[in-house]
Write a protein that holds these residues in place. Structure first.
Motif, PDB file in Angstrom:
ATOM      1  N   GLN A 355       0.800  -1.233   0.071  1.00 19.47           N
ATOM      2  CA  GLN A 355       0.083  -0.033   0.105  1.00 19.47           C
ATOM      3  C   GLN A 355       0.773   1.302   0.146  1.00 19.47           C
ATOM      4  N   THR A 356       2.033   1.232   0.694  1.00 16.87           N
ATOM      5  CA  THR A 356       2.910   2.537   0.897  1.00 16.87           C
ATOM      6  C   THR A 356       3.325   2.531  -0.797  1.00 16.87           C
ATOM      7  N   LEU A 357       3.922   1.476  -1.504  1.00 18.82           N
ATOM      8  CA  LEU A 357       4.654   1.556  -2.738  1.00 18.82           C
ATOM      9  C   LEU A 357       3.468   2.684  -3.739  1.00 18.82           C
ATOM     10  N   ARG A 358       2.295   1.830  -3.558  1.00 20.14           N
ATOM     11  CA  ARG A 358       1.236   2.443  -4.424  1.00 20.14           C
ATOM     12  C   ARG A 358       1.216   4.012  -4.274  1.00 20.14           C
ATOM     13  N   THR A 359       1.601   4.578  -3.229  1.00 24.43           N
ATOM     14  CA  THR A 359       1.465   6.160  -2.942  1.00 24.43           C
ATOM     15  C   THR A 359       2.694   6.774  -3.731  1.00 24.43           C
ATOM     16  N   LEU A 360       3.674   5.958  -4.087  1.00 29.54           N
ATOM     17  CA  LEU A 360       4.807   6.923  -4.621  1.00 29.54           C
ATOM     18  C   LEU A 360       4.870   6.974  -6.156  1.00 29.54           C
ATOM     19  N   PRO A 361       5.144   7.886  -6.865  1.00 32.46           N
ATOM     20  CA  PRO A 361       5.405   7.857  -8.109  1.00 32.46           C
ATOM     21  C   PRO A 361       6.136   6.845  -8.684  1.00 32.46           C
ATOM     22  N   ALA A 362       5.615   6.153  -9.954  1.00 32.24           N
ATOM     23  CA  ALA A 362       6.514   5.121 -10.595  1.00 32.24           C
ATOM     24  C   ALA A 362       7.791   5.537 -11.020  1.00 32.24           C
ATOM     25  N   GLY A 363       8.930   4.896 -10.699  1.00 29.94           N
ATOM     26  CA  GLY A 363      10.248   5.387 -11.428  1.00 29.94           C
ATOM     27  C   GLY A 363      10.830   6.214 -10.465  1.00 29.94           C
ATOM     28  N   SER A 364      10.195   6.810  -9.486  1.00 33.77           N
ATOM     29  CA  SER A 364      10.868   8.110  -8.787  1.00 33.77           C
ATOM     30  C   SER A 364      11.950   7.680  -8.236  1.00 33.77           C
ATOM     31  N   GLY A 365      12.361   6.529  -7.585  1.00 34.40           N
ATOM     32  CA  GLY A 365      13.196   6.269  -6.724  1.00 34.40           C
ATOM     33  C   GLY A 365      13.154   6.583  -5.325  1.00 34.40           C
ATOM     34  N   GLU A 366      11.921   6.945  -5.027  1.00 40.36           N
ATOM     35  CA  GLU A 366      11.528   7.402  -3.754  1.00 40.36           C
ATOM     36  C   GLU A 366      11.226   6.217  -2.799  1.00 40.36           C
ATOM     37  N   VAL A 367      11.547   6.487  -1.341  1.00 31.17           N
ATOM     38  CA  VAL A 367      11.183   5.573  -0.509  1.00 31.17           C
ATOM     39  C   VAL A 367      10.231   5.946   0.507  1.00 31.17           C
ATOM     40  N   GLY A 368       9.071   5.184   0.508  1.00 28.61           N
ATOM     41  CA  GLY A 368       8.190   5.607   1.502  1.00 28.61           C
ATOM     42  C   GLY A 368       8.083   4.625   2.658  1.00 28.61           C
ATOM     43  N   VAL A 369       7.901   5.067   3.789  1.00 29.29           N
ATOM     44  CA  VAL A 369       7.756   4.367   4.979  1.00 29.29           C
ATOM     45  C   VAL A 369       5.970   4.490   5.467  1.00 29.29           C
ATOM     46  N   PHE A 370       5.393   3.366   5.749  1.00 30.21           N
ATOM     47  CA  PHE A 370       4.019   3.393   5.692  1.00 30.21           C
ATOM     48  C   PHE A 370       3.284   4.339   6.805  1.00 30.21           C
ATOM     49  N   ASP A 371       4.199   4.313   8.160  1.00 35.95           N
ATOM     50  CA  ASP A 371       3.752   5.397   9.172  1.00 35.95           C
ATOM     51  C   ASP A 371       4.130   6.745   8.839  1.00 35.95           C
ATOM     52  N   ASP A 372       4.780   7.141   7.588  1.00 39.86           N
ATOM     53  CA  ASP A 372       4.810   8.484   7.303  1.00 39.86           C
ATOM     54  C   ASP A 372       4.021   8.949   6.195  1.00 39.86           C
ATOM     55  N   ARG A 373       3.065   7.938   5.576  1.00 41.55           N
ATOM     56  CA  ARG A 373       2.182   8.081   4.682  1.00 41.55           C
ATOM     57  C   ARG A 373       0.917   7.743   4.897  1.00 41.55           C
ATOM     58  N   LEU A 374       0.520   7.898   6.059  1.00 42.17           N
ATOM     59  CA  LEU A 374      -0.773   7.018   6.529  1.00 42.17           C
ATOM     60  C   LEU A 374      -2.014   7.670   5.635  1.00 42.17           C
ATOM     61  N   ALA A 375      -1.863   9.178   5.551  1.00 43.29           N
ATOM     62  CA  ALA A 375      -2.953   9.974   4.772  1.00 43.29           C
ATOM     63  C   ALA A 375      -2.876   9.470   3.293  1.00 43.29           C
ATOM     64  N   GLN A 376      -1.834   9.239   2.783  1.00 42.81           N
ATOM     65  CA  GLN A 376      -1.845   8.896   1.286  1.00 42.81           C
ATOM     66  C   GLN A 376      -2.046   7.561   1.167  1.00 42.81           C
ATOM     67  N   VAL A 377      -1.856   6.673   2.035  1.00 41.64           N
ATOM     68  CA  VAL A 377      -2.218   5.397   1.925  1.00 41.64           C
ATOM     69  C   VAL A 377      -4.065   5.326   2.237  1.00 41.64           C
ATOM     70  N   LEU A 378      -4.399   5.766   2.904  1.00 39.28           N
ATOM     71  CA  LEU A 378      -5.825   5.897   2.850  1.00 39.28           C
ATOM     72  C   LEU A 378      -6.534   6.384   1.604  1.00 39.28           C
ATOM     73  N   LEU A 379      -5.878   7.626   1.100  1.00 38.09           N
ATOM     74  CA  LEU A 379      -6.537   8.194   0.077  1.00 38.09           C
ATOM     75  C   LEU A 379      -6.236   7.633  -1.187  1.00 38.09           C
ATOM     76  N   SER A 380      -5.200   6.733  -1.396  1.00 40.58           N
ATOM     77  CA  SER A 380      -4.937   6.321  -2.806  1.00 40.58           C
ATOM     78  C   SER A 380      -5.762   5.124  -3.062  1.00 40.58           C
ATOM     79  N   GLY A 381      -6.308   4.547  -2.029  1.00 40.36           N
ATOM     80  CA  GLY A 381      -7.417   3.320  -2.122  1.00 40.36           C
ATOM     81  C   GLY A 381      -8.915   3.951  -2.346  1.00 40.36           C
ATOM     82  N   ARG A 382      -9.076   5.122  -2.351  1.00 42.75           N
ATOM     83  CA  ARG A 382     -10.381   5.622  -2.359  1.00 42.75           C
ATOM     84  C   ARG A 382     -10.423   7.060  -3.110  1.00 42.75           C
ATOM     85  N   THR A 383     -10.524   6.874  -4.410  1.00 42.54           N
ATOM     86  CA  THR A 383     -10.234   7.891  -5.442  1.00 42.54           C
ATOM     87  C   THR A 383     -11.461   8.908  -5.347  1.00 42.54           C
ATOM     88  N   ASP A 384     -12.480   8.421  -5.064  1.00 43.35           N
ATOM     89  CA  ASP A 384     -13.675   9.115  -4.814  1.00 43.35           C
ATOM     90  C   ASP A 384     -13.860  10.135  -3.632  1.00 43.35           C
TER      91      ASP A 384
END
Length: 487
Positions: A355-384
């Protein structure tokens, strides 16, 4: 002559622990074969050119002497065995320890192999199966027992040395020994060491093949248990325990799961990079990505505080090293799960890392930690929901057209710097009043006061939701402005 525990080669059908099967019946798979001239030969595929073994007993005029010598030594086979066993144990800590080969097992196998070696050397009737087959069996079994190959070969050499010493003693006291018989006696030494060399090679070849087969089976088992962990089947304590044993790590420790995209510029998986940082990891490809379990070095937790309760990252050196290695040395885009302390929790951690990986731009080389991206994780699964948040909190700003990019850039910088106009202006290379004017313009468009904590929270959440809202991408920032990192 010794094999891994004594003479070179075990009798066909012998088992670790000293048990043996009866010699093969004539014509059976273990029986001696006859080549041209009636000479005994090993079975096809023995590892030598042509696949057949020619006995040493027919070498010129030494044949009769070899037969006589072998017959005399076979009459005293038990004392020869005692001597060989004592020599092997005196020169090998592995065999002296009695594990994995006990002294009783060593003695029995040594006797069997000395018996066959002397029969082969003297051209006598065989009491068992093919000698080289026994050497190959020795290599296979000792590989399965985990006895090092160097130890096996050393035992062969020690046994061969004892065999030659005893032969030399018999030769020195041989009745009717003529002064011109020394060349024939020297042939005895050549025959003994040729036997040792030939069967050492057969044993070592079989050992290496068995080792590769064992490694293949172990790798297959390790992969299967790793997949069981990630599939969430380790709730069964037996599965978790078996997986820990196969992977060579404790069932309870500091772990995270990392899911890395297979970016073209990134290495296949980060294992070598992490190993250089002192971190064990195990990786497998899964659905176009690499999933890995990483074992972190133990942290120095304050007294009374559980280490696993602390969030990943922060001031912990191990987690900082992990994130730095992933970001700077692999170039892979990766999502990192929260830390967990039991391997049985790896399945849940895998889902969070994905779920954390899905919040990162493809090919960006970024590393995301789940606890640092809680809002993005929640929002990435509910586009509406993401779209509605953006519309409610920043809809009028997005509708401004050319003004939109400057307003959003300024809002991000202002929120990132604790709503300080001065610090945001430093990042954006503009005047502090420019920042204040733009924040005032956003307040005017949205009808929300910039002094309101609720308004600030709504704006920050809308900025996070913007990539997942399915709306048109905002224009690039105006010239002279830097796009700060997303909040």
């Amino acid at each position: 002559m010794t094999h891994s525990s004594a003479a070179p080669g075990e009798p066909p059908g012998s088992r670790p622990g000293g048990s043996r099967t009866t010699p093969a019946r004539a014509g059976g798979p273990g029986a001696p074969r006859t080549g041209s001239g009636g000479a005994r030969a090993g079975p096809t595929g023995s590892g030598r050119p042509g696949g057949f073994h020619t006995p040493l007993s027919g070498s010129g005029g030494s044949g009769a002497l070899r037969r006589a010598l072998a017959t005399a030594m076979l009459a005293d086979i038990d004392r020869l065995t005692d001597r060989a066993v004592d020599d092997i144990r005196a020169h090998s800590g592995t065999y002296a320890s009695g594990a994995p080969v006990t002294r009783e097992d060593l003695w029995e196998i040594c006797r069997d192999n000395l018996l066959r070696a002397l029969e082969d050397f003297g051209g006598l009737a065989a009491t068992g199966g093919d000698f080289e087959w026994a050497a190959r069996e020795t290599g296979r079994r000792r590989a399965e027992q985990g006895v090092p190959l160097d130890t096996v070969l050393q035992a062969y050499r020690r046994g061969g040395r004892v065999l030659w010493q005893v032969m030399a003693e018999y030769l020195r006291i041989r009745a009717g020994r003529d002064s011109d018989s020394r060349d024939v006696e020297l042939d005895m030494a050549s025959g003994v060491w040729e036997t040792i060399d030939r069967y050492s090679v057969a044993m070592a070849d079989a050992y290496r093949i068995a080792q590769l087969e064992l490694q293949s089976r172990q790798d297959t088992r390790r992969v299967a248990l790793f997949e069981a962990l990630l599939d969430g089947r380790a709730d069964d304590p037996a599965v978790a325990s078996a997986a820990a044993a196969a992977l060579g790590v404790p069932p309870v420790d500091r772990y995270v799961v990392v899911v890395a995209a297979q970016d073209p510029a990134a290495p296949p998986h980060p294992s070598p990079v992490l190993e250089a940082q002192g971190m064990w990891s195990y990786w497998r490809p899964r659905s176009g990505r690499y999933a890995g379990i990483v074992r972190l070095p133990r942290r120095d937790a304050p007294a009374g505080r559980a280490a696993a309760a602390a969030p990943l990252g922060g001031s912990d050196p191990a987690t900082r090293a992990l994130l730095a290695a992933l970001r700077e040395r692999t170039g892979a885009t990766a999502g990192v799960s929260p830390e967990f302390d039991r391997l049985s929790q790896a399945g849940r951690a895998l889902r969070l890392a994905e779920q954390t990986l899905r919040t990162l731009p493809a090919g960006s080389g970024e590393v995301g930690v789940f606890d640092d991206r809680l809002a993005q994780v929640l929002l990435s699964g509910r586009t509406d929901i993401a779209e509605r948040i953006v519309t409610v909190h920043l809809g009028p700003v997005l509708a401004t057209g050319g003004e939109r990019a400057a307003l959003l850039t300024t809002l991000r910088a202002w929120l990132d710097h604790g709503c300080s106009a001065s610090r945001a202006a430093e990042q954006l290379y503009c005047h502090r009043n420019t920042v204040l004017n733009r924040i005032g313009r956003i307040s005017e468009l949205t009808g929300r006061s910039s002094e309101s904590g609720e308004a600030r929270l709504g704006w920050a959440l809308a900025l996070r939701a913007l990539p997942y809202a399915g709306l048109a991408t905002p224009p690039e920032p105006a010239a002279g402005e830097r796009e700060p990192e997303a909040v």
